[in-house]
Motif scaffolding. Sequence first.
Motif, PDB file in Angstrom:
ATOM      1  N   ILE A 130      -2.556   1.771  13.153  1.00 37.83           N
ATOM      2  CA  ILE A 130      -2.755   0.183  13.209  1.00 37.83           C
ATOM      3  C   ILE A 130      -3.325  -0.148  14.605  1.00 37.83           C
ATOM      4  O   ILE A 130      -3.298   0.540  15.605  1.00 37.83           O
ATOM      5  CB  ILE A 130      -1.398  -0.162  12.948  1.00 37.83           C
ATOM      6  CG1 ILE A 130      -0.515  -0.074  11.820  1.00 37.83           C
ATOM      7  CG2 ILE A 130      -1.193  -1.823  13.384  1.00 37.83           C
ATOM      8  CD1 ILE A 130       0.853  -0.199  11.972  1.00 37.83           C
ATOM      9  N   THR A 131      -4.279  -0.845  14.472  1.00 42.39           N
ATOM     10  CA  THR A 131      -4.826  -1.493  15.774  1.00 42.39           C
ATOM     11  C   THR A 131      -4.572  -2.801  16.071  1.00 42.39           C
ATOM     12  O   THR A 131      -3.875  -3.540  15.510  1.00 42.39           O
ATOM     13  CB  THR A 131      -6.478  -1.577  15.245  1.00 42.39           C
ATOM     14  OG1 THR A 131      -6.654  -2.492  14.495  1.00 42.39           O
ATOM     15  CG2 THR A 131      -6.920  -0.192  14.699  1.00 42.39           C
ATOM     16  N   ILE A 132      -4.588  -3.184  17.360  1.00 41.17           N
ATOM     17  CA  ILE A 132      -4.175  -4.485  17.685  1.00 41.17           C
ATOM     18  C   ILE A 132      -5.548  -5.123  18.860  1.00 41.17           C
ATOM     19  O   ILE A 132      -5.992  -4.319  19.398  1.00 41.17           O
ATOM     20  CB  ILE A 132      -2.954  -4.443  18.604  1.00 41.17           C
ATOM     21  CG1 ILE A 132      -2.648  -5.920  19.138  1.00 41.17           C
ATOM     22  CG2 ILE A 132      -2.992  -3.392  19.716  1.00 41.17           C
ATOM     23  CD1 ILE A 132      -1.138  -5.896  19.749  1.00 41.17           C
ATOM     24  N   HIS A 133      -5.529  -6.384  18.667  1.00 42.29           N
ATOM     25  CA  HIS A 133      -6.737  -6.952  19.257  1.00 42.29           C
ATOM     26  C   HIS A 133      -6.382  -8.448  19.586  1.00 42.29           C
ATOM     27  O   HIS A 133      -5.798  -8.973  18.824  1.00 42.29           O
ATOM     28  CB  HIS A 133      -8.207  -6.878  18.537  1.00 42.29           C
ATOM     29  CG  HIS A 133      -8.759  -5.423  18.634  1.00 42.29           C
ATOM     30  ND1 HIS A 133      -9.310  -4.727  19.534  1.00 42.29           N
ATOM     31  CD2 HIS A 133      -8.986  -4.697  17.325  1.00 42.29           C
ATOM     32  CE1 HIS A 133      -9.637  -3.546  19.068  1.00 42.29           C
ATOM     33  NE2 HIS A 133      -9.188  -3.328  17.892  1.00 42.29           N
ATOM     34  N   GLU A 134      -6.718  -8.826  20.767  1.00 46.06           N
ATOM     35  CA  GLU A 134      -6.801 -10.212  21.029  1.00 46.06           C
ATOM     36  C   GLU A 134      -7.906 -11.095  20.581  1.00 46.06           C
ATOM     37  O   GLU A 134      -8.865 -10.586  20.996  1.00 46.06           O
ATOM     38  CB  GLU A 134      -6.301 -10.576  22.613  1.00 46.06           C
ATOM     39  CG  GLU A 134      -5.459 -11.951  22.955  1.00 46.06           C
ATOM     40  CD  GLU A 134      -6.442 -13.079  22.790  1.00 46.06           C
ATOM     41  OE1 GLU A 134      -5.760 -14.202  22.248  1.00 46.06           O
ATOM     42  OE2 GLU A 134      -7.608 -13.048  22.844  1.00 46.06           O
ATOM     43  N   THR A 135      -7.535 -12.099  19.494  1.00 41.15           N
ATOM     44  CA  THR A 135      -8.674 -12.761  18.882  1.00 41.15           C
ATOM     45  C   THR A 135      -8.427 -14.299  19.041  1.00 41.15           C
ATOM     46  O   THR A 135      -9.143 -14.960  18.287  1.00 41.15           O
ATOM     47  CB  THR A 135      -8.634 -12.267  17.482  1.00 41.15           C
ATOM     48  OG1 THR A 135      -7.384 -12.767  16.714  1.00 41.15           O
ATOM     49  CG2 THR A 135      -8.823 -10.842  17.158  1.00 41.15           C
ATOM     50  N   LEU A 141      -4.798  -5.397   5.741  1.00 39.29           N
ATOM     51  CA  LEU A 141      -3.782  -6.510   5.844  1.00 39.29           C
ATOM     52  C   LEU A 141      -3.701  -6.854   7.365  1.00 39.29           C
ATOM     53  O   LEU A 141      -3.946  -5.771   8.318  1.00 39.29           O
ATOM     54  CB  LEU A 141      -2.488  -6.531   5.498  1.00 39.29           C
ATOM     55  CG  LEU A 141      -1.414  -7.342   5.618  1.00 39.29           C
ATOM     56  CD1 LEU A 141      -0.558  -7.519   4.380  1.00 39.29           C
ATOM     57  CD2 LEU A 141      -0.450  -7.120   6.875  1.00 39.29           C
ATOM     58  N   THR A 142      -3.654  -8.048   7.879  1.00 37.10           N
ATOM     59  CA  THR A 142      -3.727  -8.297   9.354  1.00 37.10           C
ATOM     60  C   THR A 142      -2.497  -9.125   9.735  1.00 37.10           C
ATOM     61  O   THR A 142      -2.156 -10.178   8.913  1.00 37.10           O
ATOM     62  CB  THR A 142      -4.942  -9.211   9.611  1.00 37.10           C
ATOM     63  OG1 THR A 142      -6.255  -8.535   9.504  1.00 37.10           O
ATOM     64  CG2 THR A 142      -4.998  -9.573  11.152  1.00 37.10           C
ATOM     65  N   ILE A 143      -1.834  -8.811  10.524  1.00 39.73           N
ATOM     66  CA  ILE A 143      -0.384  -9.656  10.966  1.00 39.73           C
ATOM     67  C   ILE A 143      -0.712 -10.282  12.329  1.00 39.73           C
ATOM     68  O   ILE A 143      -1.345  -9.555  13.299  1.00 39.73           O
ATOM     69  CB  ILE A 143       0.838  -8.630  11.301  1.00 39.73           C
ATOM     70  CG1 ILE A 143       1.223  -7.875  10.012  1.00 39.73           C
ATOM     71  CG2 ILE A 143       1.795  -9.346  11.840  1.00 39.73           C
ATOM     72  CD1 ILE A 143       2.073  -6.585  10.138  1.00 39.73           C
ATOM     73  N   ARG A 185      -4.028  -4.930  12.920  1.00 37.38           N
ATOM     74  CA  ARG A 185      -4.646  -4.521  11.334  1.00 37.38           C
ATOM     75  C   ARG A 185      -4.090  -3.416  10.963  1.00 37.38           C
ATOM     76  O   ARG A 185      -4.079  -2.250  11.562  1.00 37.38           O
ATOM     77  CB  ARG A 185      -6.141  -4.321  12.076  1.00 37.38           C
ATOM     78  CG  ARG A 185      -7.123  -4.228  10.570  1.00 37.38           C
ATOM     79  CD  ARG A 185      -7.331  -5.380   9.752  1.00 37.38           C
ATOM     80  NE  ARG A 185      -8.014  -5.268   8.539  1.00 37.38           N
ATOM     81  CZ  ARG A 185      -8.024  -5.910   7.366  1.00 37.38           C
ATOM     82  NH1 ARG A 185      -7.349  -7.089   7.574  1.00 37.38           N
ATOM     83  NH2 ARG A 185      -9.036  -5.655   6.591  1.00 37.38           N
ATOM     84  N   VAL A 186      -3.760  -3.531   9.578  1.00 40.62           N
ATOM     85  CA  VAL A 186      -3.036  -2.392   8.721  1.00 40.62           C
ATOM     86  C   VAL A 186      -3.955  -2.045   7.692  1.00 40.62           C
ATOM     87  O   VAL A 186      -4.417  -2.989   6.889  1.00 40.62           O
ATOM     88  CB  VAL A 186      -1.810  -2.836   8.585  1.00 40.62           C
ATOM     89  CG1 VAL A 186      -0.976  -1.594   7.761  1.00 40.62           C
ATOM     90  CG2 VAL A 186      -0.946  -3.470   9.429  1.00 40.62           C
ATOM     91  N   LYS A 187      -4.304  -0.754   7.346  1.00 39.54           N
ATOM     92  CA  LYS A 187      -5.078  -0.565   6.455  1.00 39.54           C
ATOM     93  C   LYS A 187      -4.472  -0.401   5.003  1.00 39.54           C
ATOM     94  O   LYS A 187      -3.065  -0.216   5.069  1.00 39.54           O
ATOM     95  CB  LYS A 187      -5.611   0.955   6.658  1.00 39.54           C
ATOM     96  CG  LYS A 187      -6.459   1.333   8.027  1.00 39.54           C
ATOM     97  CD  LYS A 187      -6.891   2.788   8.141  1.00 39.54           C
ATOM     98  CE  LYS A 187      -7.929   2.691   9.341  1.00 39.54           C
ATOM     99  NZ  LYS A 187      -8.258   4.136   9.553  1.00 39.54           N
ATOM    100  N   LYS A 188      -5.049  -0.088   4.136  1.00 42.22           N
ATOM    101  CA  LYS A 188      -4.502  -0.232   2.722  1.00 42.22           C
ATOM    102  C   LYS A 188      -3.730   1.201   2.254  1.00 42.22           C
ATOM    103  O   LYS A 188      -4.109   1.961   3.180  1.00 42.22           O
ATOM    104  CB  LYS A 188      -5.607  -0.016   1.695  1.00 42.22           C
ATOM    105  CG  LYS A 188      -6.114  -1.459   1.230  1.00 42.22           C
ATOM    106  CD  LYS A 188      -6.855  -1.403   0.108  1.00 42.22           C
ATOM    107  CE  LYS A 188      -7.561  -2.749  -0.399  1.00 42.22           C
ATOM    108  NZ  LYS A 188      -6.331  -3.658  -1.001  1.00 42.22           N
ATOM    109  N   GLY A 189      -2.319   1.013   2.067  1.00 41.72           N
ATOM    110  CA  GLY A 189      -1.662   2.160   1.951  1.00 41.72           C
ATOM    111  C   GLY A 189      -0.633   2.134   3.180  1.00 41.72           C
ATOM    112  O   GLY A 189       0.526   3.031   2.761  1.00 41.72           O
ATOM    113  N   GLY A 190      -0.958   1.388   4.162  1.00 42.88           N
ATOM    114  CA  GLY A 190       0.086   1.350   5.351  1.00 42.88           C
ATOM    115  C   GLY A 190       0.963   0.114   5.255  1.00 42.88           C
ATOM    116  O   GLY A 190       1.770  -0.086   6.368  1.00 42.88           O
TER     117      GLY A 190
END
Length: 476
Positions: A442-447, A398-400, A459-464
């Motif tokens: 969790i990762t964070i990037h400017e896109t 999932l992406t926030i 970006r959150v992995k499955k299960g998180g």
Amino acid sequence: MTFNADPVTFINLAFCVGVVALSLWWYGKTKSRTPLFIGLAFGLFGISHTFILFGLNRQYEQIYILVRMAAYAIVALGLFFIALDVIHRKKAEDDLLHANEELRAANDQLRRSAAELKNNLEELNRKREELAESEKKFRSIFNSLIDLYFQTDINGTILMASPSLKLLSGWEPEELIGTNVVALYPDEKQRRALVDELKRNGRVQDYLVRLKNRAGYYINASVNCHIIRDSDGNPVLIEGTIRDVTEKKAAEDALSLAQKKLNLLNTVTFQDIQNAVFSLNGYLELQQEEIPGEVQKDYVTRERELVGTISASLNFAALYQTMGQNPPGWQNVHHAFLYGISHLNLPDITRTISLDGLEIYADPMLENIFFTLAENVVTYAKGATEISLTYREDEDGLTISFADNGPAIPPAMKEKIFERHYERKRGAGLFLAREILSLTGITIHETGGPHSGARFDLRVKKGGYRFAGNKDSLHG
């Protein structure tokens, strides 16, 4: 032939006739041999008395004697048979008495057995009630277990599972009973290693495995189980409990990572302060020399900058050290966002939030991250009038997305702003945000695009992540 009217003989004859008649009646009732002998004997006696009445006893003396002898012989024979009957009856009575004694003894034994049976029945009823109560307590404990209790055969076929299976995996116990536990292992080698360990030691304790839940997400689990053997010592069942340690393991991993980052920070901060102090000492030495006033002012300015650098390093270290102090947990993203921006004045900026009760497994400092993102909009996104916080889900996770409609961030700066020593001092907050998120993977990037403003993707992995409310919860 003359008639002898002897009254005694006549009475004897009448008596004999009466006895014969009674004997016939007696035989008709009993079918016994005794009345036959009596009737026959008295019949012969009657014939002999008839001989006397008619005076034939002299004329036919021999016949008379034979008749009387036959009568006496029959009487003797009758007495013999009566004696036999008496003996037999006596024996029968004795046997009957003995049988009666045995029957009485058996009856007494039966009464004792009945009393014992009654006591046993009462004990059985009491045991049954105790068993029912025990089963009720066991069922209550079984149904309220948080950990999963299970039984499988030695080949892995599931025979029993407590209702907590639903909480752990999403399956009802009835859905998995009769299936093989191998289907729950993403890596079958883990299952084989567990069974090998069981066969070697007979039990395992706090054995970590990775399982798959109904939604396809992974669960970190701690297994405690042992082998049950039959009377011949052959393994027949595996019995034990499984505890979901996904959050515990994530917290431990986050704490370990935080400790590593803090150790690195201590080293870097020490070097920064050491360099600043070394430079500051150099300027102080120069100040002791006679130098023009303008140069001295320049030295003082640089000294103040160095002191500011030391102060900033110390302040940053103090803030950084709070990271990972509290264990991570499930954070409601909407609430964390509202808490974060509550410290800012955003009167001219509209907000669009679409999260559907989204929760993520993150450090408690999640609200600081949203504060940093929103503060950057206020400080650097001149002309921005709108911010949004949305999510999108795909097969990998999932992406926030946090976005604004202000100026775009140049491509060359998209990663630089996350560096600690960003030259314009704009990246310290984002550096810390990335570090906090990394504690739980969790990762964070400017896109953001060149004409669409800034956008930061978490970006959150499955299960998180999971959803509270209407959407199904996703545990892993």
